[in-house]
Motif scaffolding. Structure first.
Motif, PDB file in Angstrom:
ATOM      1  N   GLN A  32     -36.006   0.690 -16.910  1.00 13.67           N
ATOM      2  CA  GLN A  32     -37.009   1.478 -17.611  1.00 13.67           C
ATOM      3  C   GLN A  32     -36.362   2.466 -18.575  1.00 13.67           C
ATOM      4  OE1 GLN A  32     -39.389   3.263 -14.537  1.00 13.67           O
ATOM      5  NE2 GLN A  32     -40.432   1.354 -14.027  1.00 13.67           N
ATOM      6  N   SER A  33     -35.260   3.078 -18.160  1.00 13.53           N
ATOM      7  CA  SER A  33     -34.596   4.053 -19.019  1.00 13.53           C
ATOM      8  C   SER A  33     -34.024   3.391 -20.278  1.00 13.53           C
ATOM      9  CB  SER A  33     -33.480   4.759 -18.238  1.00 13.53           C
ATOM     10  OG  SER A  33     -32.749   5.627 -19.067  1.00 13.53           O
ATOM     11  N   CYS A  34     -33.373   2.224 -20.123  1.00  3.24           N
ATOM     12  CA  CYS A  34     -32.775   1.560 -21.280  1.00  3.24           C
ATOM     13  C   CYS A  34     -33.836   0.964 -22.201  1.00  3.24           C
ATOM     14  CB  CYS A  34     -31.816   0.469 -20.807  1.00  3.24           C
ATOM     15  SG  CYS A  34     -30.296   1.089 -20.054  1.00  3.24           S
ATOM     16  N   CYS A  35     -34.905   0.430 -21.630  1.00  2.00           N
ATOM     17  CA  CYS A  35     -35.993  -0.078 -22.475  1.00  2.00           C
ATOM     18  C   CYS A  35     -36.634   1.054 -23.272  1.00  2.00           C
ATOM     19  CB  CYS A  35     -37.035  -0.789 -21.620  1.00  2.00           C
ATOM     20  SG  CYS A  35     -36.526  -2.432 -21.051  1.00  2.00           S
ATOM     21  N   ARG A  36     -36.824   2.205 -22.638  1.00  2.00           N
ATOM     22  CA  ARG A  36     -37.377   3.354 -23.346  1.00  2.00           C
ATOM     23  C   ARG A  36     -36.401   3.858 -24.406  1.00  2.00           C
ATOM     24  NH1 ARG A  36     -42.197   4.196 -24.301  1.00  2.00           N
ATOM     25  NH2 ARG A  36     -41.306   4.253 -26.381  1.00  2.00           N
ATOM     26  N   TYR A  37     -35.129   3.755 -24.103  1.00  2.00           N
ATOM     27  CA  TYR A  37     -34.076   4.160 -25.036  1.00  2.00           C
ATOM     28  C   TYR A  37     -34.110   3.317 -26.303  1.00  2.00           C
ATOM     29  CZ  TYR A  37     -29.220   4.660 -26.685  1.00  2.00           C
ATOM     30  OH  TYR A  37     -28.091   4.847 -27.445  1.00  2.00           O
ATOM     31  N   ILE A  38     -34.274   1.986 -26.152  1.00  2.00           N
ATOM     32  CA  ILE A  38     -34.372   1.109 -27.319  1.00  2.00           C
ATOM     33  C   ILE A  38     -35.727   1.280 -28.010  1.00  2.00           C
ATOM     34  CG2 ILE A  38     -34.376  -1.286 -28.081  1.00  2.00           C
ATOM     35  CD1 ILE A  38     -31.632  -0.306 -27.347  1.00  2.00           C
ATOM     36  N   ALA A  39     -36.787   1.448 -27.210  1.00  2.00           N
ATOM     37  CA  ALA A  39     -38.120   1.591 -27.805  1.00  2.00           C
ATOM     38  C   ALA A  39     -38.217   2.831 -28.687  1.00  2.00           C
ATOM     39  CB  ALA A  39     -39.177   1.630 -26.701  1.00  2.00           C
ATOM     40  N   ASP A  89     -24.503   4.640 -39.385  1.00  2.00           N
ATOM     41  CA  ASP A  89     -25.939   4.696 -39.071  1.00  2.00           C
ATOM     42  C   ASP A  89     -26.293   3.889 -37.824  1.00  2.00           C
ATOM     43  OD1 ASP A  89     -26.328   6.185 -41.454  1.00  2.00           O
ATOM     44  OD2 ASP A  89     -26.384   4.316 -42.597  1.00  2.00           O
ATOM     45  N   MET A  90     -25.442   3.932 -36.808  1.00  2.00           N
ATOM     46  CA  MET A  90     -25.793   3.287 -35.554  1.00  2.00           C
ATOM     47  C   MET A  90     -26.850   4.118 -34.835  1.00  2.00           C
ATOM     48  SD  MET A  90     -23.580   2.570 -32.118  1.00  2.00           S
ATOM     49  CE  MET A  90     -23.918   4.245 -31.600  1.00  2.00           C
ATOM     50  N   LEU A  91     -27.903   3.455 -34.350  1.00  2.00           N
ATOM     51  CA  LEU A  91     -28.999   4.151 -33.685  1.00  2.00           C
ATOM     52  C   LEU A  91     -28.871   4.106 -32.161  1.00  2.00           C
ATOM     53  CD1 LEU A  91     -31.987   2.897 -35.862  1.00  2.00           C
ATOM     54  CD2 LEU A  91     -30.719   5.039 -36.087  1.00  2.00           C
ATOM     55  N   ARG A  92     -28.602   2.948 -31.610  1.00  2.00           N
ATOM     56  CA  ARG A  92     -28.566   2.770 -30.156  1.00  2.00           C
ATOM     57  C   ARG A  92     -27.409   1.839 -29.789  1.00  2.00           C
ATOM     58  NH1 ARG A  92     -31.632   6.269 -30.955  1.00  2.00           N
ATOM     59  NH2 ARG A  92     -33.765   6.553 -30.208  1.00  2.00           N
ATOM     60  N   ARG A  93     -26.858   2.051 -28.596  1.00  2.00           N
ATOM     61  CA  ARG A  93     -25.869   1.109 -28.055  1.00  2.00           C
ATOM     62  C   ARG A  93     -25.867   1.184 -26.542  1.00  2.00           C
ATOM     63  NH1 ARG A  93     -21.753   3.752 -24.908  1.00  2.00           N
ATOM     64  NH2 ARG A  93     -21.040   5.618 -25.959  1.00  2.00           N
ATOM     65  N   ILE A  94     -25.776   0.010 -25.899  1.00  2.00           N
ATOM     66  CA  ILE A  94     -25.700  -0.118 -24.452  1.00  2.00           C
ATOM     67  C   ILE A  94     -24.500  -0.991 -24.139  1.00  2.00           C
ATOM     68  CG2 ILE A  94     -26.868  -0.872 -22.344  1.00  2.00           C
ATOM     69  CD1 ILE A  94     -29.514  -0.522 -23.758  1.00  2.00           C
ATOM     70  N   CYS A  95     -23.662  -0.559 -23.209  1.00  2.00           N
ATOM     71  CA  CYS A  95     -22.450  -1.290 -22.844  1.00  2.00           C
ATOM     72  C   CYS A  95     -22.421  -1.456 -21.325  1.00  2.00           C
ATOM     73  CB  CYS A  95     -21.204  -0.551 -23.332  1.00  2.00           C
ATOM     74  SG  CYS A  95     -19.651  -1.415 -23.004  1.00  2.00           S
ATOM     75  N   ILE A 144     -31.813  -6.633 -21.747  1.00  2.00           N
ATOM     76  CA  ILE A 144     -31.587  -5.397 -20.996  1.00  2.00           C
ATOM     77  C   ILE A 144     -31.663  -5.669 -19.495  1.00  2.00           C
ATOM     78  CG2 ILE A 144     -32.492  -3.084 -20.544  1.00  2.00           C
ATOM     79  CD1 ILE A 144     -33.367  -2.941 -23.424  1.00  2.00           C
ATOM     80  N   LYS A 145     -32.553  -6.566 -19.072  1.00  2.00           N
ATOM     81  CA  LYS A 145     -32.632  -6.928 -17.652  1.00  2.00           C
ATOM     82  C   LYS A 145     -31.297  -7.428 -17.141  1.00  2.00           C
ATOM     83  CE  LYS A 145     -37.491  -8.151 -16.857  1.00  2.00           C
ATOM     84  NZ  LYS A 145     -38.411  -9.280 -16.529  1.00  2.00           N
ATOM     85  N   TYR A 146     -30.642  -8.256 -17.960  1.00  2.00           N
ATOM     86  CA  TYR A 146     -29.346  -8.777 -17.551  1.00  2.00           C
ATOM     87  C   TYR A 146     -28.294  -7.673 -17.511  1.00  2.00           C
ATOM     88  CZ  TYR A 146     -24.745 -10.808 -18.316  1.00  2.00           C
ATOM     89  OH  TYR A 146     -23.421 -11.090 -18.251  1.00  2.00           O
ATOM     90  N   MET A 147     -28.330  -6.768 -18.484  1.00  2.00           N
ATOM     91  CA  MET A 147     -27.287  -5.758 -18.579  1.00  2.00           C
ATOM     92  C   MET A 147     -27.387  -4.709 -17.478  1.00  2.00           C
ATOM     93  SD  MET A 147     -26.895  -5.213 -22.702  1.00  2.00           S
ATOM     94  CE  MET A 147     -25.258  -4.510 -22.539  1.00  2.00           C
TER      95      MET A 147
END
Length: 432
Positions: free
Chosen positions: A231-238, A288-294, A375-378
């Motif tokens: 939920q946190s990462c989906c909201r982060y991308i949204a 101009d990077m907006l979001r990143r998840i690793c 995101i589910k996989y990550m």
């Protein structure tokens, strides 16, 4: 007079909308689309985990492919045994009679055959790939070593750790393997009562561990944490769609080839990642990077590696292939081309039509669902081979939106609002 914007369910229909169609039919079509997108995500995982790639799209099979298959079988059998009451051995229906007495013969059930095949072929392969998981007379998890002197830590083997289901099944098979295996390892003697008891002990051990309150509490905490991370990462991308109606999504997998599978290889990979993410956040790789998840992962043959998802302003950047290659080349420069490699998924873009690669518009519900599946996989924390780190999910800082000041320019067009994004990414369901 402006028309009302279509809802998410209505937009699923590729043909002309029939407002008298039953809701059940629309739910079936929605489930079919979700199944197709989830299947493409699994194909991406297979290509990134079990194959070696270079920046030009050439592919070769990894040595750890068969080993990962057996590790996945460990988890599957552990869940299958703990959720059922099936036996591993059954007596034959027709006892074989002799002139002196009647002797009863035994055979393996389908579940027993799967466990025996695992003990015969899978466990030795896993122990060869990772010597640190070999059974040494105690039933405990292998853990990451404590801090030691630098000279000693350089030669210390990289420790492999599995999730709870795999660990329980692995220990059960390792403890019972010496009693049930024949000298050549290819036959099993079910006429021996000791062998039969040892095989049935595997099922009792797995059920006792997996049904304990401590194990259930661990699984509950893991599921709750992954739901929170999803939920946190989906909201982060949204939130990236708040000020940008189009995002350019890049996905790159970063690898460092281990030399001797020691803890020094792990520290080298972590230093390279730290420098890489610092340059990425400061805009020295892509502006101009907006979001990143690793996400950090560990493999038998690959060692420590990382899955990276980056979101850019889709109005300023359009070349996903070039920018993904730029990320991979920067990784090679940071770590050295002789040891580092990367997987640019965009070179195989035609195989992942809805896998959220490239430009994603705020009204493209298929691509939004692809982002959710990625995101589910990550966020999954039950990887086959765990890293030993407490936190394996790393998210970039969220740039503050100027909520008090309204943005200059024309308002968004009708149907380009946040309703579709909120419906898909607002409250995603986690399915372990």
């Amino acid at each position: 007079m402006p028309t009302k914007s279509k809802s998410w369910e209505v937009m699923v229909m590729d043909t002309e909308v029939d407002y008298y169609q039953a809701e059940d039919d629309m739910d079936v079509q929605m489930q079919e689309v979700e199944r197709h997108i989830a299947e493409e995500e699994r194909n991406y995982q297979f290509a990134s985990k079990r194959c070696l790639h270079d920046g030009e799209g050439r592919m070769s099979i990894s040595d750890e492919s068969e080993c990962l298959t057996w590790v996945a079988t460990l988890e599957h059998l552990a869940k299958r045994i703990s959720n059922s009451k099936q036996h591993l051995i059954k007596p034959d229906r027709c006892p074989r009679s002799t002139w002196k007495h009647v002797s009863c013969t035994y055979s393996l059930t389908p579940l027993g055959k799967a466990v025996w095949q695992l003990c015969r072929a899978g466990i030795p392969l896993i122990e060869v790939a990772s010597p640190s998981v070999r059974y040494r007379g105690h039933c405990s998890w292998p853990t990451a070593p404590h801090a030691k002197h630098e000279d000693l830590a350089r030669t210390e083997s990289m420790v492999t750790r599995f999730n709870p289901h795999i660990t329980v099944m692995l220990r059960a098979c390792q403890k019972a393997k010496s009693a049930i295996r024949h000298a050549d390892g290819m036959a099993i003697d079910l006429s021996n009562e000791k062998v039969r008891r040892r095989i049935e002990w595997i099922a009792r051990f797995v059920r006792r561990c997996c049904r304990s309150s401590q194990f259930k509490r661990m699984e509950s905490n893991r599921t709750r944490l992954e739901q929170k991370n999803l939920q946190s990462c989906c909201r982060y991308i949204a939130d990236g769609f708040q000020g940008h109606s189009r995002l350019l999504v890049l996905r790159v997998d970063l690898y460092i080839r281990p030399t001797h599978h020691t803890m020094a290889d792990v520290r080298l990979a972590e230093r390279c990642l730290e420098r890489f993410l610092r340059d990425l956040d400061d805009g020295r790789i892509i502006p101009d990077m907006l979001r990143r998840i690793c996400k950090r992962e560990c493999g038998f043959d690959r060692g420590m590696h990382y899955h990276l998802l980056v979101a850019l302003d889709g109005h300023k950047h359009q070349s996903a292939r070039h920018l993904s290659k730029l990320l991979g080349e920067k990784w090679l420069k940071k770590c050295g081309p002789l040891r580092a490699s990367y997987f640019n998924c965009y070179v195989r873009r035609h195989q992942y039509k809805y896998n959220a690669l490239g430009s994603v518009h705020i009204s493209n519900w298929r691509m939004l669902m692809g982002i959710r599946e990625a995101i589910k996989y990550m966020v999954k924390g039950d990887g086959y081979v765990m890293t030993g780190h407490k936190r394996n999910l790393m998210r970039g800082n969220m740039k503050k939106q100027s909520g008090s000041k309204s943005k200059r320019g024309a308002p968004r067009k009708l149907g380009h609002g946040m309703s579709l994004v909120d419906e898909i990414l607002g409250n995603p369901r986690y399915e372990p």
